[in-house]
Design an enzyme around this catalytic site. Structure first.
Site, PDB file in Angstrom:
ATOM      1  N   ASP A 254       0.830  -1.200   0.000  1.00  0.00           N
ATOM      2  CA  ASP A 254       0.000   0.000   0.000  1.00  0.00           C
ATOM      3  C   ASP A 254       0.870   1.258   0.000  1.00  0.00           C
ATOM      4  O   ASP A 254       1.580   1.527   0.974  1.00  0.00           O
ATOM      5  CB  ASP A 254      -0.898  -0.023   1.245  1.00  0.00           C
ATOM      6  CG  ASP A 254      -2.050   0.951   1.146  1.00  0.00           C
ATOM      7  OD1 ASP A 254      -2.041   1.797   0.226  1.00  0.00           O
ATOM      8  OD2 ASP A 254      -2.958   0.872   1.985  1.00  0.00           O
ATOM      9  N   ASP A 255       0.830   1.991  -1.084  1.00  0.00           N
ATOM     10  CA  ASP A 255       1.569   3.258  -1.221  1.00  0.00           C
ATOM     11  C   ASP A 255       3.080   3.069  -1.401  1.00  0.00           C
ATOM     12  O   ASP A 255       3.852   3.999  -1.180  1.00  0.00           O
ATOM     13  CB  ASP A 255       1.331   4.211  -0.025  1.00  0.00           C
ATOM     14  CG  ASP A 255      -0.114   4.670   0.107  1.00  0.00           C
ATOM     15  OD1 ASP A 255      -0.958   4.253  -0.704  1.00  0.00           O
ATOM     16  OD2 ASP A 255      -0.397   5.452   1.041  1.00  0.00           O
TER      17      ASP A 255
ATOM     18  N   CYS B   7      -6.293   4.109  -3.085  1.00  0.00           N
ATOM     19  CA  CYS B   7      -6.557   2.767  -2.536  1.00  0.00           C
ATOM     20  C   CYS B   7      -7.788   2.036  -3.059  1.00  0.00           C
ATOM     21  O   CYS B   7      -7.672   0.982  -3.675  1.00  0.00           O
ATOM     22  CB  CYS B   7      -6.676   2.858  -1.019  1.00  0.00           C
ATOM     23  SG  CYS B   7      -5.134   3.278  -0.223  1.00  0.00           S
TER      24      CYS B   7
ATOM     25  N   ARG C 147      -7.885  -1.047  -5.856  1.00  0.00           N
ATOM     26  CA  ARG C 147      -8.199  -2.434  -5.455  1.00  0.00           C
ATOM     27  C   ARG C 147      -9.424  -2.968  -6.202  1.00  0.00           C
ATOM     28  O   ARG C 147      -9.471  -4.141  -6.586  1.00  0.00           O
ATOM     29  CB  ARG C 147      -8.432  -2.489  -3.941  1.00  0.00           C
ATOM     30  CG  ARG C 147      -7.138  -2.363  -3.187  1.00  0.00           C
ATOM     31  CD  ARG C 147      -7.291  -1.735  -1.813  1.00  0.00           C
ATOM     32  NE  ARG C 147      -6.031  -1.081  -1.484  1.00  0.00           N
ATOM     33  CZ  ARG C 147      -5.011  -1.690  -0.877  1.00  0.00           C
ATOM     34  NH1 ARG C 147      -5.155  -2.925  -0.455  1.00  0.00           N
ATOM     35  NH2 ARG C 147      -3.879  -1.058  -0.670  1.00  0.00           N
TER      36      ARG C 147
ATOM     37  N   LYS D 268      -5.426  -5.738   3.929  1.00  0.00           N
ATOM     38  CA  LYS D 268      -6.332  -4.601   3.720  1.00  0.00           C
ATOM     39  C   LYS D 268      -7.328  -4.914   2.606  1.00  0.00           C
ATOM     40  O   LYS D 268      -6.943  -5.327   1.519  1.00  0.00           O
ATOM     41  CB  LYS D 268      -5.508  -3.370   3.357  1.00  0.00           C
ATOM     42  CG  LYS D 268      -6.352  -2.158   3.018  1.00  0.00           C
ATOM     43  CD  LYS D 268      -5.459  -0.952   2.846  1.00  0.00           C
ATOM     44  CE  LYS D 268      -6.196   0.233   2.268  1.00  0.00           C
ATOM     45  NZ  LYS D 268      -5.333   1.430   2.200  1.00  0.00           N
TER      46      LYS D 268
ATOM     47  N   HIS E   1     -10.730  -2.784   1.771  1.00  0.00           N
ATOM     48  CA  HIS E   1     -10.986  -1.407   1.302  1.00  0.00           C
ATOM     49  C   HIS E   1     -11.761  -1.277  -0.010  1.00  0.00           C
ATOM     50  O   HIS E   1     -11.566  -0.323  -0.767  1.00  0.00           O
ATOM     51  CB  HIS E   1      -9.675  -0.590   1.224  1.00  0.00           C
ATOM     52  CG  HIS E   1      -9.911   0.856   1.544  1.00  0.00           C
ATOM     53  ND1 HIS E   1      -8.935   1.830   1.421  1.00  0.00           N
ATOM     54  CD2 HIS E   1     -11.035   1.507   1.972  1.00  0.00           C
ATOM     55  CE1 HIS E   1      -9.436   3.001   1.766  1.00  0.00           C
ATOM     56  NE2 HIS E   1     -10.712   2.831   2.103  1.00  0.00           N
TER      57      HIS E   1
ATOM     58  N   SER F 135      -8.288   1.638   5.389  1.00  0.00           N
ATOM     59  CA  SER F 135      -6.914   2.096   5.638  1.00  0.00           C
ATOM     60  C   SER F 135      -6.620   2.193   7.131  1.00  0.00           C
ATOM     61  O   SER F 135      -7.504   2.464   7.944  1.00  0.00           O
ATOM     62  CB  SER F 135      -6.689   3.468   4.998  1.00  0.00           C
ATOM     63  OG  SER F 135      -6.764   3.362   3.610  1.00  0.00           O
TER      64      SER F 135
ATOM     65  N   HIS G 278       1.622   2.055   4.159  1.00  0.00           N
ATOM     66  CA  HIS G 278       0.704   3.185   4.319  1.00  0.00           C
ATOM     67  C   HIS G 278       0.886   3.751   5.724  1.00  0.00           C
ATOM     68  O   HIS G 278       1.047   2.985   6.673  1.00  0.00           O
ATOM     69  CB  HIS G 278      -0.726   2.652   4.122  1.00  0.00           C
ATOM     70  CG  HIS G 278      -1.789   3.696   4.000  1.00  0.00           C
ATOM     71  ND1 HIS G 278      -2.181   4.492   5.050  1.00  0.00           N
ATOM     72  CD2 HIS G 278      -2.576   4.063   2.946  1.00  0.00           C
ATOM     73  CE1 HIS G 278      -3.161   5.298   4.647  1.00  0.00           C
ATOM     74  NE2 HIS G 278      -3.409   5.053   3.372  1.00  0.00           N
TER      75      HIS G 278
ATOM     76  N   ASP H 101      -0.497  -0.628  -4.764  1.00  0.00           N
ATOM     77  CA  ASP H 101      -1.815  -0.113  -5.165  1.00  0.00           C
ATOM     78  C   ASP H 101      -1.763   1.286  -5.755  1.00  0.00           C
ATOM     79  O   ASP H 101      -2.679   1.703  -6.458  1.00  0.00           O
ATOM     80  CB  ASP H 101      -2.801  -0.150  -3.985  1.00  0.00           C
ATOM     81  CG  ASP H 101      -2.483   0.892  -2.921  1.00  0.00           C
ATOM     82  OD1 ASP H 101      -1.302   1.256  -2.757  1.00  0.00           O
ATOM     83  OD2 ASP H 101      -3.420   1.353  -2.252  1.00  0.00           O
ATOM     84  N   ASN H 102      -0.729   2.029  -5.433  1.00  0.00           N
ATOM     85  CA  ASN H 102      -0.552   3.386  -5.995  1.00  0.00           C
ATOM     86  C   ASN H 102       0.821   3.892  -5.552  1.00  0.00           C
ATOM     87  O   ASN H 102       1.506   3.255  -4.752  1.00  0.00           O
ATOM     88  CB  ASN H 102      -1.662   4.354  -5.544  1.00  0.00           C
ATOM     89  CG  ASN H 102      -1.905   4.388  -4.049  1.00  0.00           C
ATOM     90  OD1 ASN H 102      -2.918   3.904  -3.555  1.00  0.00           O
ATOM     91  ND2 ASN H 102      -0.969   4.934  -3.294  1.00  0.00           N
TER      92      ASN H 102
ATOM     93  N   LYS I 182       1.148   9.630  -5.080  1.00  0.00           N
ATOM     94  CA  LYS I 182      -0.210   9.138  -4.818  1.00  0.00           C
ATOM     95  C   LYS I 182      -1.262  10.229  -5.024  1.00  0.00           C
ATOM     96  O   LYS I 182      -1.071  11.373  -4.631  1.00  0.00           O
ATOM     97  CB  LYS I 182      -0.268   8.655  -3.359  1.00  0.00           C
ATOM     98  CG  LYS I 182      -1.654   8.297  -2.853  1.00  0.00           C
ATOM     99  CD  LYS I 182      -1.572   7.789  -1.422  1.00  0.00           C
ATOM    100  CE  LYS I 182      -2.953   7.503  -0.853  1.00  0.00           C
ATOM    101  NZ  LYS I 182      -2.889   6.847   0.465  1.00  0.00           N
TER     102      LYS I 182
HETATM  103 MG    MG Z   1      -2.699   3.069  -1.299  1.00  0.00          MG
END
Ligand code: MG
Length: 483
Positions: A37-38, A77, A81, A130, A132, A155, A231, A283-284, A304
């Protein structure tokens, strides 16, 4: 007589063995998607990161394929996803932005997820980490094709805790974010209340993933391991605290790298390495205004929440010994929306009945780069804004208001710096081969390329709509909603 018996026994054994071999050959491969994540494009040694070590991911890249033009479905996010799970641009399935804790929305149960596609071929399926894409019961993993689930429904910063770790107190007229539950199946098993509570997550997810692999070694399986980290708020177990020499962010990436090593070691122990496709991605891009608690976009523009490359181009490493050529680099376009049709092809499972946007990228995995299954990509953001389109190495960015990190001092030690959430970007035409940082607008020099990319954009607007030009789009489907 004895000899006869021996012949009979050996014959039976060989029939058994060949039946087993046939079973193995007929069995579709296992698939593991490890989503961080991130994590930014520049956060792994194999993508140019220095100073902290990612030996397990380095080995994975050396034994498999590293993608250099791989895109998250969107730069945030929930949308990202939803895209990964359904093989659709997220706006096609009605998902935009990040779903907040009071929300009653989620991925519509009528949409088909990867887990549901693979269920048709009797895969065992687990979501760990996660989620989300909606935390109300009808949207949770068990209702979306997964046999089991353990993780956070959204998150890890959606909780009533301040940046300094103290508990937020309700202010008149303001609502506090709801609690951050750890969910098993459909039920909350505990609440995370402090920064320390989050230190267990990476290892907890990893151990659960290992147990799932061991338990299902004789069945084809799909494991979706979506880490909460890196994240913010960052958290790391004592095994890695202070170990990177690069602060919390480096420590957290080292633990994620360890986790990858553990997953692959478990496959090896179970004799499943050769029949398992393992994919590692993000994811980003990095949340840059968190400064030393954020990752690196590796020189790509912005991060992001932006359709500039730093927001959406992410690391992606795939390994499958004997199938994916070792030590290869793929610079063709690919995206996490391509995973669903690719896995469907691997498993021999039918595609969803509704329209999807992903393409089967198996030819790339086999090293056939001339096949080029994806020749264009659409960059949507906000509610439904088509901010850019790409074909080949050309990217046309339309004028749009968007987040910019540039010109601000980044934050430090858990506290974010400022951003401009409504910078008026004028856009341009960029040659990503020569100009990965998207700095030199070549619109005036290449009107014919602008016209080609405009055509792609126009088709996208008719199909999926575009708030920037006021087009609704004909083929968007609704988000799920509970009362
Ligand atoms: Mg993310």
């Amino acid at each position: 007589m004895k000899i006869h018996r021996l012949v009979w026994f050996v014959g039976l054994l060989s029939i058994g063995l060949s039946a087993h071999a046939a079973d193995q050959a007929a069995r579709p491969p296992n698939v593991i998607v490890i989503l961080t994540d991130d994590l930014g494009y520049g956060d792994l040694a194999s993508y140019g990161a220095s100073q902290y070590a990612t030996p397990h991911l380095d080995r994975m890249a050396a034994q498999g394929m590293r993608f250099t033009h791989y895109y998250a479905p969107q730069a945030v996010c929930s949308a990202s996803r939803a895209g990964l799970l359904t093989g659709c641009y997220p706006n096609r399935v009605g998902i935009a932005g990040a779903i907040h804790s009071p929300s009653k929305n989620g991925l519509h149960p009528d949409e088909t997820t990867i887990a549901e596609v693979l269920k048709a071929k009797r895969y065992r399926t687990a979501a760990i980490g996660k989620w989300h894409v909606g935390h109300r019961r009808p949207f949770l993993p068990l209702q979306q094709g997964f046999d089991e689930y353990l993780g956070l429904p959204y998150s890890n910063d959606m909780w009533p805790v301040r940046y300094d770790g103290t508990h937020a107190v309700a202010q008149p007229g303001k609502t506090l974010p709801v609690e951050l539950p750890l969910i098993e199946g459909n039920e909350k098993i505990r609440e995370l209340r402090t920064l320390e509570d989050q230190e267990i997550l990476t290892t907890l997810y990893t151990e659960r993933a290992q147990a799932f692999i061991r338990r299902n070694r004789d069945e084809p399986f799909f494991l979706y391991l979506a880490h909460t980290m890196p994240h913010v708020p960052l958290a790391v177990s004592s095994k890695f605290k202070g170990k990177s020499g690069q602060g919390m962010y480096g420590d957290v990436v080292m633990e994620l790298d360890w986790s990858v090593g553990e997953i692959r070691r478990t496959l090896e122990e179970c004799g499943l390495t050769g029949q398992t496709l393992v994919i590692f991605t993000s994811d980003n891009g990095p949340w840059l205004n968190y400064g030393n608690h954020a990752g690196s976009a590796g020189g790509l523009r912005e991060g992001k929440g932006c359709t500039w490359e730093g927001g959406q181009r992410v690391p992606c490493i795939m390994v499958w010994p004997g199938q994916i050529p070792a030590g290869t680099v793929c610079s063709n376009l690919a995206s996490s929306i391509d995973l669903l049709p690719t896995f469907a092809a691997l498993a021999g499972a039918p595609l969803p009945e509704r329209k999807i946007d992903g393409v089967n990228i198996l030819p790339l995995l086999r090293g056939d780069f001339a096949a080029n299954p994806r020749d264009q990509f659409l960059y949507y953001y906000r509610k439904n804004s088509l901010e850019a389109v790409r074909r080949g190495s050309w990217k046309l960015v339309f004028p749009h208001p968007g987040r910019s990190y540039e010109g601000f001092v980044p934050g430090k030690d858990r506290f974010p710096g400022k951003t401009n959430e409504n910078f008026e970007f004028s856009g341009g035409l960029y040659d990503l081969r020569r100009d990965p940082g998207e700095r030199y607008d070549l619109k005036a020099e290449h009107p014919e390329i602008v016209a080609e990319l405009e055509k792609i954009a126009q088709a996208a607007r008719e199909d999926l709509g575009d708030d920037l030009t006021g087009q609704p789009g004909k083929n968007r489907r609704p988000i799920g909603e509970v009362q």
